[in-house]
Motif scaffolding. Structure first.
Motif, PDB file in Angstrom:
ATOM      1  N   GLN A  32       0.823  -1.208   0.000  1.00  0.00           N
ATOM      2  CA  GLN A  32       0.000   0.000   0.000  1.00  0.00           C
ATOM      3  C   GLN A  32       0.862   1.265   0.000  1.00  0.00           C
ATOM      4  O   GLN A  32       0.456   2.294  -0.523  1.00  0.00           O
ATOM      5  N   ASP A  33       2.050   1.194   0.585  1.00  0.00           N
ATOM      6  CA  ASP A  33       2.948   2.347   0.643  1.00  0.00           C
ATOM      7  C   ASP A  33       4.074   2.285  -0.381  1.00  0.00           C
ATOM      8  O   ASP A  33       5.026   3.049  -0.294  1.00  0.00           O
ATOM      9  N   ALA A  48      -0.189  -4.816   3.946  1.00  0.00           N
ATOM     10  CA  ALA A  48      -1.344  -4.766   3.048  1.00  0.00           C
ATOM     11  C   ALA A  48      -0.820  -4.556   1.634  1.00  0.00           C
ATOM     12  O   ALA A  48       0.113  -3.781   1.407  1.00  0.00           O
ATOM     13  N   LEU A  49      -1.408  -5.265   0.684  1.00  0.00           N
ATOM     14  CA  LEU A  49      -1.004  -5.164  -0.715  1.00  0.00           C
ATOM     15  C   LEU A  49      -2.075  -4.449  -1.514  1.00  0.00           C
ATOM     16  O   LEU A  49      -3.264  -4.567  -1.230  1.00  0.00           O
ATOM     17  N   LYS A  50      -1.637  -3.732  -2.551  1.00  0.00           N
ATOM     18  CA  LYS A  50      -2.583  -3.169  -3.511  1.00  0.00           C
ATOM     19  C   LYS A  50      -2.382  -3.919  -4.820  1.00  0.00           C
ATOM     20  O   LYS A  50      -1.376  -4.619  -5.006  1.00  0.00           O
ATOM     21  N   GLY A  51      -3.316  -3.797  -5.718  1.00  0.00           N
ATOM     22  CA  GLY A  51      -3.207  -4.491  -6.994  1.00  0.00           C
ATOM     23  C   GLY A  51      -1.950  -4.089  -7.741  1.00  0.00           C
ATOM     24  O   GLY A  51      -1.532  -2.934  -7.704  1.00  0.00           O
ATOM     25  N   GLY A  52      -1.330  -5.065  -8.397  1.00  0.00           N
ATOM     26  CA  GLY A  52      -0.119  -4.793  -9.169  1.00  0.00           C
ATOM     27  C   GLY A  52       0.667  -6.056  -9.444  1.00  0.00           C
ATOM     28  O   GLY A  52       0.213  -7.168  -9.195  1.00  0.00           O
ATOM     29  N   ALA A  69      -4.765  -8.797  -7.283  1.00  0.00           N
ATOM     30  CA  ALA A  69      -5.674  -7.778  -6.754  1.00  0.00           C
ATOM     31  C   ALA A  69      -5.221  -7.516  -5.321  1.00  0.00           C
ATOM     32  O   ALA A  69      -4.232  -8.093  -4.867  1.00  0.00           O
ATOM     33  N   ASP A  70      -5.914  -6.701  -4.590  1.00  0.00           N
ATOM     34  CA  ASP A  70      -5.530  -6.386  -3.213  1.00  0.00           C
ATOM     35  C   ASP A  70      -5.350  -7.658  -2.384  1.00  0.00           C
ATOM     36  O   ASP A  70      -5.924  -8.696  -2.687  1.00  0.00           O
ATOM     37  N   GLU A  85      -6.888 -11.358  -3.330  1.00  0.00           N
ATOM     38  CA  GLU A  85      -8.280 -11.529  -3.736  1.00  0.00           C
ATOM     39  C   GLU A  85      -8.377 -12.259  -5.072  1.00  0.00           C
ATOM     40  O   GLU A  85      -9.276 -13.052  -5.275  1.00  0.00           O
TER      41      GLU A  85
END
Length: 88
Positions: A32-33, A48-52, A69-70, A85
């Motif tokens: 996330q950061d 926490a992960l974000k999509g990528g 995905a997240d 996800e």
């Protein structure tokens, strides 16, 4: 130092299936950061992960890349799990 001396185990799963389980020497993941990399003997971490894009450097050689995905990433005692996800 042999690559197995730098390896640690990881399991990558979605709610529907196990995507990967094996030994890696590096994981590059989209937190996330920002992007972060995990090598053997990393301090315990929950992120926490974000999509990528995620990039695995496999212990036996070669790379494996995929898009998530997240999700979440946890590592402790040279064992990691990536919960996403969805993976493509």
């Amino acid at each position: 130092m042999a690559s197995s001396d730098k390896a640690y185990s990881i399991e990558i799963v979605t709610p529907r299936k196990q995507f990967f389980a094996g030994e890696v020497t590096s994981v590059l993941a989209p937190g996330q950061d920002g992007l972060f990399q995990v090598l053997k003997n990393h301090a315990p971490l929950l992120a926490a992960l974000k999509g990528g894009q995620v990039k695995l450097e496999l212990a036996g050689g070669g790379n494996q890349n995929f898009t998530i995905a997240d999700g979440f990433f946890e590592v402790s005692d040279n064992k990691a799990i990536l919960l996403a996800e969805d993976i493509s």
